[in-house]
Design a protein around this motif. Structure first.
Motif, PDB file in Angstrom:
ATOM      1  N   PRO A 165       1.940  -9.953  -8.005  1.00  0.00           N
ATOM      2  CA  PRO A 165       2.161  -8.934  -7.268  1.00  0.00           C
ATOM      3  C   PRO A 165       3.675  -8.946  -6.541  1.00  0.00           C
ATOM      4  O   PRO A 165       4.174  -7.922  -6.489  1.00  0.00           O
ATOM      5  CB  PRO A 165       1.295  -8.913  -5.972  1.00  0.00           C
ATOM      6  N   ALA A 166       4.264 -10.066  -6.200  1.00  0.00           N
ATOM      7  CA  ALA A 166       5.579 -10.184  -5.942  1.00  0.00           C
ATOM      8  C   ALA A 166       6.633  -9.771  -7.038  1.00  0.00           C
ATOM      9  O   ALA A 166       7.556  -8.989  -6.798  1.00  0.00           O
ATOM     10  CB  ALA A 166       6.061 -11.433  -5.580  1.00  0.00           C
ATOM     11  N   ASP A 194     -10.294  -7.007 -11.422  1.00  0.00           N
ATOM     12  CA  ASP A 194     -10.202  -8.227 -10.283  1.00  0.00           C
ATOM     13  C   ASP A 194      -8.768  -8.416 -10.184  1.00  0.00           C
ATOM     14  O   ASP A 194      -8.355  -9.487  -9.255  1.00  0.00           O
ATOM     15  CB  ASP A 194     -10.674  -9.550 -11.157  1.00  0.00           C
ATOM     16  N   ASN A 195      -7.704  -7.701 -10.505  1.00  0.00           N
ATOM     17  CA  ASN A 195      -6.392  -7.961 -10.070  1.00  0.00           C
ATOM     18  C   ASN A 195      -5.705  -6.760  -9.368  1.00  0.00           C
ATOM     19  O   ASN A 195      -4.679  -6.653  -8.883  1.00  0.00           O
ATOM     20  CB  ASN A 195      -5.471  -8.482 -11.070  1.00  0.00           C
ATOM     21  N   VAL A 196      -6.507  -5.613  -9.624  1.00  0.00           N
ATOM     22  CA  VAL A 196      -5.907  -4.261  -9.030  1.00  0.00           C
ATOM     23  C   VAL A 196      -5.710  -4.056  -7.552  1.00  0.00           C
ATOM     24  O   VAL A 196      -4.590  -3.629  -6.952  1.00  0.00           O
ATOM     25  CB  VAL A 196      -6.810  -3.031  -9.521  1.00  0.00           C
ATOM     26  N   LYS A 197      -6.657  -4.929  -6.675  1.00  0.00           N
ATOM     27  CA  LYS A 197      -6.379  -4.647  -5.417  1.00  0.00           C
ATOM     28  C   LYS A 197      -5.125  -5.354  -4.757  1.00  0.00           C
ATOM     29  O   LYS A 197      -4.427  -4.922  -4.081  1.00  0.00           O
ATOM     30  CB  LYS A 197      -7.580  -5.535  -4.728  1.00  0.00           C
ATOM     31  N   GLU A 198      -4.774  -6.694  -5.296  1.00  0.00           N
ATOM     32  CA  GLU A 198      -3.604  -7.091  -4.777  1.00  0.00           C
ATOM     33  C   GLU A 198      -2.381  -6.664  -5.329  1.00  0.00           C
ATOM     34  O   GLU A 198      -1.377  -6.536  -4.359  1.00  0.00           O
ATOM     35  CB  GLU A 198      -3.536  -8.727  -5.192  1.00  0.00           C
ATOM     36  N   LEU A 199      -2.490  -5.944  -6.134  1.00  0.00           N
ATOM     37  CA  LEU A 199      -1.351  -5.064  -6.681  1.00  0.00           C
ATOM     38  C   LEU A 199      -1.168  -4.055  -5.734  1.00  0.00           C
ATOM     39  O   LEU A 199      -0.083  -3.743  -5.431  1.00  0.00           O
ATOM     40  CB  LEU A 199      -1.325  -4.760  -7.982  1.00  0.00           C
ATOM     41  N   MET A 200      -2.202  -3.313  -5.661  1.00  0.00           N
ATOM     42  CA  MET A 200      -2.121  -1.988  -4.935  1.00  0.00           C
ATOM     43  C   MET A 200      -2.051  -2.288  -3.514  1.00  0.00           C
ATOM     44  O   MET A 200      -1.489  -1.482  -2.690  1.00  0.00           O
ATOM     45  CB  MET A 200      -3.730  -1.177  -4.944  1.00  0.00           C
ATOM     46  N   ALA A 201      -1.935  -3.531  -3.122  1.00  0.00           N
ATOM     47  CA  ALA A 201      -1.528  -3.911  -1.607  1.00  0.00           C
ATOM     48  C   ALA A 201      -0.074  -3.734  -1.396  1.00  0.00           C
ATOM     49  O   ALA A 201       0.389  -3.837  -0.505  1.00  0.00           O
ATOM     50  CB  ALA A 201      -2.226  -5.366  -1.380  1.00  0.00           C
ATOM     51  N   GLN A 202       0.797  -3.902  -2.597  1.00  0.00           N
ATOM     52  CA  GLN A 202       2.075  -3.977  -2.452  1.00  0.00           C
ATOM     53  C   GLN A 202       2.606  -2.586  -1.846  1.00  0.00           C
ATOM     54  O   GLN A 202       2.246  -1.512  -2.419  1.00  0.00           O
ATOM     55  CB  GLN A 202       2.821  -4.412  -3.732  1.00  0.00           C
ATOM     56  N   GLU A 203       3.770  -2.628  -1.152  1.00  0.00           N
ATOM     57  CA  GLU A 203       4.279  -1.470  -0.474  1.00  0.00           C
ATOM     58  C   GLU A 203       4.776  -0.421  -1.428  1.00  0.00           C
ATOM     59  O   GLU A 203       4.737   0.661  -1.190  1.00  0.00           O
ATOM     60  CB  GLU A 203       5.506  -2.097   0.424  1.00  0.00           C
ATOM     61  N   ASP A 204       5.326  -0.801  -2.356  1.00  0.00           N
ATOM     62  CA  ASP A 204       6.051   0.216  -3.393  1.00  0.00           C
ATOM     63  C   ASP A 204       5.034   0.369  -4.692  1.00  0.00           C
ATOM     64  O   ASP A 204       5.347   1.316  -5.483  1.00  0.00           O
ATOM     65  CB  ASP A 204       7.481  -0.247  -3.798  1.00  0.00           C
ATOM     66  N   VAL A 205       3.931  -0.154  -4.442  1.00  0.00           N
ATOM     67  CA  VAL A 205       2.981   0.158  -5.853  1.00  0.00           C
ATOM     68  C   VAL A 205       1.960   1.162  -5.448  1.00  0.00           C
ATOM     69  O   VAL A 205       1.251   1.093  -4.466  1.00  0.00           O
ATOM     70  CB  VAL A 205       2.170  -1.272  -6.036  1.00  0.00           C
ATOM     71  N   ASP A 206       2.159   2.326  -6.272  1.00  0.00           N
ATOM     72  CA  ASP A 206       1.541   3.605  -5.799  1.00  0.00           C
ATOM     73  C   ASP A 206       0.176   3.951  -6.771  1.00  0.00           C
ATOM     74  O   ASP A 206      -0.234   5.082  -6.641  1.00  0.00           O
ATOM     75  CB  ASP A 206       2.324   4.779  -5.592  1.00  0.00           C
ATOM     76  N   GLY A 207      -0.061   2.979  -7.391  1.00  0.00           N
ATOM     77  CA  GLY A 207      -1.074   3.500  -8.574  1.00  0.00           C
ATOM     78  C   GLY A 207      -1.123   2.402  -9.768  1.00  0.00           C
ATOM     79  O   GLY A 207      -0.089   1.487  -9.893  1.00  0.00           O
ATOM     80  N   MET A 260       0.896  -1.114   0.012  1.00  0.00           N
ATOM     81  CA  MET A 260       0.067  -0.044  -0.058  1.00  0.00           C
ATOM     82  C   MET A 260       0.890   1.427  -0.096  1.00  0.00           C
ATOM     83  O   MET A 260       1.900   1.413   0.764  1.00  0.00           O
ATOM     84  CB  MET A 260      -0.838  -0.113   1.251  1.00  0.00           C
ATOM     85  N   SER A 261       0.405   2.120  -0.769  1.00  0.00           N
ATOM     86  CA  SER A 261       1.250   3.431  -0.920  1.00  0.00           C
ATOM     87  C   SER A 261       1.525   4.031   0.407  1.00  0.00           C
ATOM     88  O   SER A 261       0.655   4.098   1.180  1.00  0.00           O
ATOM     89  CB  SER A 261       0.303   4.176  -1.694  1.00  0.00           C
ATOM     90  N   ALA A 262       2.747   4.494   0.710  1.00  0.00           N
ATOM     91  CA  ALA A 262       2.875   5.198   1.999  1.00  0.00           C
ATOM     92  C   ALA A 262       2.287   6.453   2.008  1.00  0.00           C
ATOM     93  O   ALA A 262       1.986   7.072   1.085  1.00  0.00           O
ATOM     94  CB  ALA A 262       4.648   5.477   2.013  1.00  0.00           C
ATOM     95  N   PRO A 263       2.087   6.997   3.352  1.00  0.00           N
ATOM     96  CA  PRO A 263       1.423   8.404   3.747  1.00  0.00           C
ATOM     97  C   PRO A 263       2.323   9.210   2.632  1.00  0.00           C
ATOM     98  O   PRO A 263       3.430   9.404   2.476  1.00  0.00           O
ATOM     99  CB  PRO A 263       1.552   8.614   4.959  1.00  0.00           C
ATOM    100  N   GLY A 264       1.520  10.269   2.053  1.00  0.00           N
ATOM    101  CA  GLY A 264       2.214  11.170   1.304  1.00  0.00           C
ATOM    102  C   GLY A 264       2.295  10.875  -0.175  1.00  0.00           C
ATOM    103  O   GLY A 264       2.683  11.680  -1.069  1.00  0.00           O
TER     104      GLY A 264
END
Ligand code: PEP
Length: 255
Positions: free
Chosen positions: A184-185, A221-234, A1-5
């Motif tokens: 996602p990995a 159907d695949n965006v949620k697991e991609l967006m859950a990654q720490e460095d994926v911001d969109g 998940m995208s970091a704050p900021g």
């Protein structure tokens, strides 16, 4: 998940699809579907000829408009080209730069991508700088080397202020328009490497604030697991950005 900021960006790349009338109709449909979303930057990038109609259809909305390319000169004898100030005048806030289709089909080099990024920022636009490896490069174990070279070529020499205006899109060429999405990995590995390379070039603070989008067969159907990654911001979305329903579902991945 995208970091704050790092406010997430979901951008649609329409490629060579939609007339002005088709663009306006789609965006009239899209607007109410995403009007309640304020924690995501929502962008659509129509073909040049449909930008004015798109900007008009989106006036006063939370959906921004971008171009798909630009030339690095503002004006001159460059038949067929479109410049940053021309895009800005039409209401564009964003522009895609160095998409793999431009690199592969139109011979765009890392140097050209860099010049376009500089020109986009000078025109007040936020460029989406695209990088990504081919299937052959991935299979040869060269993904991080290739993407690292593209990042160096695109971002090397930019100032910290210029970096603040730019986002990066990691788009593995083998995943674009093929229905084969990176796991996602796989996405996270490359995104983290891009952030590390950006830190080497521009320092940890700039790299920590840099938004890195994933692109390549992103769907509802695949965006949620991609967006859950720490460095994926969109996400930079091609095919699924052409219909209001699927693009809105991606923008609303949180549910
Ligand atoms: C793209 O055009 O940048 C893209 C990622 O396309 P698609 O989503 O169709 O793979």
């Amino acid at each position: 998940m995208s970091a704050p900021g790092r406010k997430p960006v979901i951008a649609g790349n329409w490629k060579l699809f939609k007339t002005s009338a088709e663009a306006a109709a789609m965006l009239r449909d899209l607007r109410p579907r995403v009007s309640m979303i304020h924690d995501v930057e929502i962008v659509v990038c129509p073909p040049f000829t449909a930008i004015a109609a798109a900007a008009q259809a989106l006036a006063g909305s939370n959906v921004q408009v971008g171009g798909q390319d630009l030339y690095w000169e503002s004006q001159g004898a460059f038949t067929g080209e479109v410049s940053g100030p021309m895009l800005a005048e039409l209401g564009c806030r964003w522009v895609v730069v160095g998409h793999s289709e431009r690199r592969q089909l139109f011979g765009e080099t890392d140097e050209a991508v860099h010049r376009k990024l500089v020109a986009a920022i000078a025109a007040g636009l936020s460029p989406i700088a695209c990088v990504g490896e081919t299937l052959a490069e991935r299979e040869a174990g060269r993904t991080l080397e290739v993407v690292g070279r593209q990042i160096q070529g695109a971002l090397g020499g930019l100032s910290g202020d210029q970096m603040k205006r730019l986002v990066v899109a990691y788009e593995p060429v083998w995943a674009i328009g093929t229905g084969k999405v990176a796991t996602p990995a796989q996405a996270e590995e490359v995104h983290a490497a891009i952030r590390a390379r950006a830190a080497e070039l521009h320092g940890a603070a700039v790299a920590g604030a840099l938004r890195i989008l994933y692109g390549g067969s992103v769907k509802p159907d695949n965006v949620k697991e991609l967006m859950a990654q720490e460095d994926v911001d969109g996400a930079l979305v091609g095919g699924a950005s052409l219909q209001a329903e699927s693009f809105a579902a991606i923008v609303r991945w949180r549910g």
